[in-house]
Design an enzyme around this catalytic site. Structure first.
Site, PDB file in Angstrom:
ATOM      1  N   ASP A  93      -7.078 -19.204  17.868  1.00  0.00           N
ATOM      2  CA  ASP A  93      -7.589 -17.845  17.896  1.00  0.00           C
ATOM      3  C   ASP A  93      -9.117 -17.950  17.805  1.00  0.00           C
ATOM      4  O   ASP A  93      -9.667 -19.018  17.527  1.00  0.00           O
ATOM      5  CB  ASP A  93      -6.987 -17.054  16.730  1.00  0.00           C
ATOM      6  CG  ASP A  93      -7.179 -15.557  16.918  1.00  0.00           C
ATOM      7  OD1 ASP A  93      -7.776 -15.153  17.935  1.00  0.00           O
ATOM      8  OD2 ASP A  93      -6.731 -14.790  16.045  1.00  0.00           O
ATOM      9  N   ASP A 128     -11.652 -10.939  21.768  1.00  0.00           N
ATOM     10  CA  ASP A 128     -11.392  -9.545  22.134  1.00  0.00           C
ATOM     11  C   ASP A 128     -11.839  -8.629  20.998  1.00  0.00           C
ATOM     12  O   ASP A 128     -12.254  -9.080  19.937  1.00  0.00           O
ATOM     13  CB  ASP A 128      -9.909  -9.352  22.466  1.00  0.00           C
ATOM     14  CG  ASP A 128      -9.001  -9.834  21.345  1.00  0.00           C
ATOM     15  OD1 ASP A 128      -9.332 -10.863  20.706  1.00  0.00           O
ATOM     16  OD2 ASP A 128      -7.978  -9.193  21.100  1.00  0.00           O
ATOM     17  N   CYS A 278      20.347 -17.024   0.405  1.00  0.00           N
ATOM     18  CA  CYS A 278      19.910 -17.963   1.428  1.00  0.00           C
ATOM     19  C   CYS A 278      20.520 -19.327   1.136  1.00  0.00           C
ATOM     20  O   CYS A 278      20.774 -19.654  -0.024  1.00  0.00           O
ATOM     21  CB  CYS A 278      18.385 -18.052   1.401  1.00  0.00           C
ATOM     22  SG  CYS A 278      17.712 -19.309   2.497  1.00  0.00           S
ATOM     23  N   CYS A 280      19.142 -22.209   2.877  1.00  0.00           N
ATOM     24  CA  CYS A 280      18.246 -23.197   3.468  1.00  0.00           C
ATOM     25  C   CYS A 280      18.141 -24.384   2.523  1.00  0.00           C
ATOM     26  O   CYS A 280      18.544 -24.281   1.362  1.00  0.00           O
ATOM     27  CB  CYS A 280      16.877 -22.579   3.754  1.00  0.00           C
ATOM     28  SG  CYS A 280      15.761 -22.520   2.338  1.00  0.00           S
ATOM     29  N   CYS A 283      16.690 -23.404  -0.844  1.00  0.00           N
ATOM     30  CA  CYS A 283      17.516 -22.531  -1.677  1.00  0.00           C
ATOM     31  C   CYS A 283      18.866 -23.168  -2.007  1.00  0.00           C
ATOM     32  O   CYS A 283      19.583 -22.679  -2.884  1.00  0.00           O
ATOM     33  CB  CYS A 283      17.708 -21.176  -0.992  1.00  0.00           C
ATOM     34  SG  CYS A 283      16.146 -20.337  -0.709  1.00  0.00           S
TER      35      CYS A 283
END
Lengths: 661, 661
Positions: A93, A128, A278, A280, A283
């Protein structure tokens, strides 16, 4: 668009797409998520991300690198890939967001582009002007003008870097479309949609949907679209369904620092969770109370991991849904979790948006359509079929017998009833009053009429739309609701015994009409018909006319596969460009060997063709070359410079028919 | 119920509950899942399950153990915990399901119970008669009779084993209720709901919901309910919301053997997945194509792990939702994924079921209520408040000024409008035409009127229900839609300036009416009022009457916390049992020290009290002891022999007021 980037559609659903995006440092599968890497402080290194989450591409900030003398020097000397220690594609960016957050900071709009180029970024971004949602239209217009001006000046500087030119325009759809069109004219490569962060923070998903739609309308369809700053999985499915390809997330680490955990439907403070919903790897190793006891630095790392596990799971969920043709279901489920997302869905039911979406919507899918709530009946697959029913379908009689909703396919659950009806009134139009609207019995096997699952009780919106569709269809007809023998008696009065064609033939003709348009049936089936059915399922399999194999009927979706003999009839009867994909002369020899048509070589195509529609392939002299199946619509075929447009099935070769395996 | 089992409610939402279930081999938190262990072949050992998924309790089959001479001998010699190598609680089934699947097999109904007892099972199961959904009512009735008979004979044999007596009755709700009532009279401990497997296989979730409701209606509320054979997370949230506590899963391994993966919303063949929409430790280590290449035995193990990761994630999701008060949202989201589950939701909107659910529904929640679709408006929290609005609320005037939906709380977004209205017509009833129905401005801060999030555009069912509620409320009134100055002019004509009480006082009185009933306000606020407001939020905080602290208003849910002075007024004014929890004499000294009331010591209570309602605590002579907050409703207080019933807040001690911290 740069030749360095190849972007091609691999799979698709709704206006969403799975694409491969080639960069100088490797090919990426989209939709995907670019984790934001802080060059000063990497909580999880990009290499680890690749291993843990399958991360293929990352994003970092060239403004920050440029501002820090050491980073700047190292980046210029060794390149950004060494600096970040990642050999995959890196996007940067430009500091636009920092300008928005910190106000007027000193960035040279063109200098930052050349800097990105010079440090060997795969994808750089112009500077931008961030359009905020509270801008006046005048302010937004100026931001757009300035953005477009800078894009124009930046493009010539990009050399072999891919250049991202963000669409701005605040919350004004017309400005977004204008900006998108202006940028689309330039030799840019990727189009972020900018100014999204404040909308995400305020959960203004209705505005978000409007902005994405307006931007997509203006942008070249063949360029990747990046929803800049939208890093929460809550919006991923909707954004992808509207045609976004890339997301970036700094949320994973920002949230982790505040002990916030990302979940598919929202965010929760770890402290407020009794148990973590969760499984994952993080977790599955720690309970909520154990995590709270972990030392802060380590906890930030663990929660960042959790947040990325969930974010990439959502990306896989979306890609899997596109593969299965269930993306809309995923979008609608998500909307049911969040009233503000619900409002965004409402926007998609508007005719203008619905029609825009319809052109990208596959004509058939491999999975049944599932009712998920009151938006379902507006799905483009359904509205399209009702447009065709009203405009194309030929009603066989002024007498319509109406049957109530039943098990699918209807003609089997009503087998005896239908047989009774036709015995007294062979021309009667038998129609089921379904949850979606009227379904004539002769087309009850085509997608999505048979391939849809509705509950026993539907909501009032669905009922209302269904009733409206039914009343359009029944207008001016004599309607008799099925009521056993009484109906048969009444029917006798109306019968003229004028159309003694078989039910099978009616099915053929009706399906052909719904699939190919009003005049296709008489062309395809003009002659002596022979219908071959499956012995097991009693379904129509192959249709011969004057001993030529015209079409096959697919068991899964009830539609026709066009055979070369059928293609020849279509070709002869309908003038170009109807049903055609016209290929460049260069491609003719390849198609004549049965090779698929690449969009690069598509000269033009029929605007009515939809993804997965049957098509005929011709040269620029309208010589029939082959028959196949579209993978893209006309807009896409003409725009994409990479990837397949049509899968060739049978081709004409020295007057010998060859069938592809 | 056996003294060996203690079952007590810890948290609650909808008719769901988080409980602790004490057994001889440890305490289990419910709702939970019992993985089925095949004693002949353990794909994942129970010990590993504990480590990997947090499994606390497992289930195995005593029929299989009994049938195999070696297993039988070992089990009798060393006990089942050694046999299975698990030191946590073990439940056993009796062979009922095997009888159903394999037909008439030789099991001695009482022998299998004593066998389970003799091998030291924590929870044994009687040999009930499996009721299939295709049974005639007569057949189902016989199965119920036989089941009840066997339960009667089995109970005396159980000794220190907990005994599970399944409810049968096929798909006939009345039979289910009868069976449940009969079994409830026995000294049984746990009640599975049996005959579920064929319904799960056919996804007949509407029947499932009816059966659960009918069974729960008949069963003692204080006993754990096990949905026998329902091992797919797709039904867990709905079943828990209706009061189920235990599930068992053999699906995890059965599916794994067929390469099928369980997901929260359904099941997929591994082969059909392009990418796995999951981030469990298995799916974070393998892609779909990698998993397919793993050797079969190992793959079964890996997929079994995945299936249990997902299943236990769903259990945690549910428990977390109960803690947060968002269980209904979870149930409704799930229904939006599955049209057949959707039909089950429709069943819950029926008045009879809605009223049954309402008695368990907490009076307030800590999180806002989220609109998830057209079922939301029927949520018991909402229907309850409309019942109260119609039956209890005192409309201040025959003139009603109707405002349109706006930002919440309404009285702040309409601050100037309301002030204008009251300046010309102080008695006017100002009402917002909200998405849910009418919301008088004086009660706009109470749950769920202020604590709810609706989309801008709601479905037609919600609109219709809202309109109906509005028309009931407006009946016989002069209604003026707010239209600026024109409205003010019109209002002048109607004003009698008869009720010049302050807006604050109106709010107090109205909230008291909605919370405590029609006569509460005049009792609580009879005297000289002093209202203390928060300086920051301008919200009412404390209310004094004749210098006594009567109530506090909670900022989060807009309802009152009753202070001892308020409790005294209530106690004096309303005869027993209104607002009372009456405690046994034994418990009086404890309450007089400010200890909480345990349900074991509740003699009786007011039937109108709901979980989290304010209550007054009295002895059997109706002497006021304390004021507190109910954790249970009357039914539960009288039934549970374990756990807290009321949290005492302030108590009367030798005429000295003591405030608990």
């Amino acid at each position: 668009m740069s030749e360095l980037m190849k972007f091609e559609i691999k799979k698709r659903d709704a206006a969403g797409r799975i694409c491969s995006l080639k960069t100088r440092h490797g090919t990426v599968t989209t939709p995907t998520l670019l984790p934001v890497i802080n060059p000063n402080k990497m909580i999880i290194k990009p290499k680890e991300m690749k291993r843990l989450f399958g991360t293929e591409i990352i994003i970092t900030n060239s403004y920050i690198i440029n501002k820090h003398p050491e980073l700047r020097a190292q980046a210029l000397a060794e390149g950004i890939h060494k600096l970040i220690d990642f050999d995959g594609p890196i996007m940067t960016d430009s500091g636009t967001f920092q300008s928005y957050v910190y106000g007027d900071i000193d960035i040279d709009p063109l200098g930052i582009v050349t800097f990105q180029r010079d440090i060997d970024c795969d994808i750089g971004t112009i500077l931008d002007v961030f359009g905020t949602p509270d801008q006046t239209k005048n302010e937004a217009e100026n931001a757009v003008k300035c953005t477009v001006e800078r894009a124009k000046q930046s493009v010539p500087l990009k050399e072999d870097m891919l250049l991202a030119c963000p669409v701005q325009g605040s919350i004004f759809p017309d400005l977004r479309t204008t900006c998108a069109k202006e940028l689309g004219k330039l030799n840019a490569d990727i189009h972020p949609i900018g100014g999204i962060v404040p909308l995400m923070e305020q959960q203004r998903y209705l505005d978000l949907a409007r902005i994405i739609l307006a931007s997509k309308r203006g942008l070249p369809i063949e360029r990747p679209v990046h929803l800049f700053g939208a890093g929460h999985p809550v919006v991923f499915p909707l954004a992808v369904s509207l045609g976004c390809d890339l997301f970036d997330s700094s949320a994973y680490v920002k949230y982790a620092m505040e002990d916030r955990m990302i979940f598919p439907g929202g965010t929760s403070y770890l402290q407020k969770l009794e148990e973590i919903p969760c499984c994952c790897p993080v977790c599955s190793s720690y309970t909520a109370s154990e995590l709270l006891k972990v030392e802060k630095t380590k906890r930030i790392r663990l929660l960042s991991e959790h947040n990325l596990y969930i974010s990439f799971e959502e990306i896989r969920k979306i890609r899997n849904a596109i593969s299965e043709g269930t993306l809309w279901e995923l979008v609608e489920q998500k909307a049911s979790e969040n009233p503000l997302l619900h409002d965004a869905m409402e926007e998609l039911t508007k005719t203008k948006n619905n029609r825009w979406l319809e052109q990208f919507e596959p004509i058939v899918k491999s999975r049944a359509l599932f009712y998920t709530g009151h938006h379902t009946t507006y799905r483009p697959e359904i509205t399209r079929m009702y447009d065709r029913l009203f405009q194309w379908y030929h009603v066989s009689s002024d007498v319509i017998v109406l049957l109530s909703e039943s098990a699918k396919p209807y003609h089997l659950s009503y087998e005896n009833v239908i047989s009774d009806i036709f015995s007294v009134c062979p021309e009667a139009e038998v129609v089921v009053d379904s949850m979606m609207g009227p379904v004539p019995i002769a087309i009850d096997e085509i997608y999505p009429f048979a391939q849809s699952v509705f509950p026993l009780y539907v909501d009032k919106d669905t009922k209302k739309v269904g009733t409206e569709r039914l009343s359009v269809f029944l207008k001016g007809k004599k309607v008799i609701k099925w009521n056993g023998k009484r109906t048969l008696k009444e029917l006798e009065k109306y019968s003229h015994f004028i159309k003694p064609i078989s039910q099978d033939e009616r099915r053929l003709r009706s399906v052909a009409t719904m699939q190919f348009g009003p005049d296709a049936a008489e062309t395809l089936f003009d002659g002596t018909l022979r219908i071959v059915k499956s012995k097991n399922t009693r379904k129509i399999r192959n249709v011969y006319c004057n001993d030529e194999h015209i079409v096959s009927m697919r068991a899964a979706d009830g539609m026709f596969t066009l055979k070369l003999a059928g293609a020849k009839r279509i070709h002869k009867r309908f003038p170009s460009p109807r049903f055609r994909v016209i290929v460049d002369t260069d491609a003719v020899p390849f198609v004549q060997q049965g090779k698929s048509v690449f969009s690069k070589f598509v000269y033009d195509a029929d605007n009515l063709l939809r993804p997965f529609d049957e098509c005929i392939i011709v040269d620029t002299q309208d010589k029939l070359l082959a028959v196949g199946r579209c993978l893209l619509n006309r807009l896409e075929m003409r725009s994409f410079s990479s990837g397949q447009a049509v899968k060739t099935r049978e081709y004409v070769n020295d007057d010998t028919l060859v069938i592809m395996q």
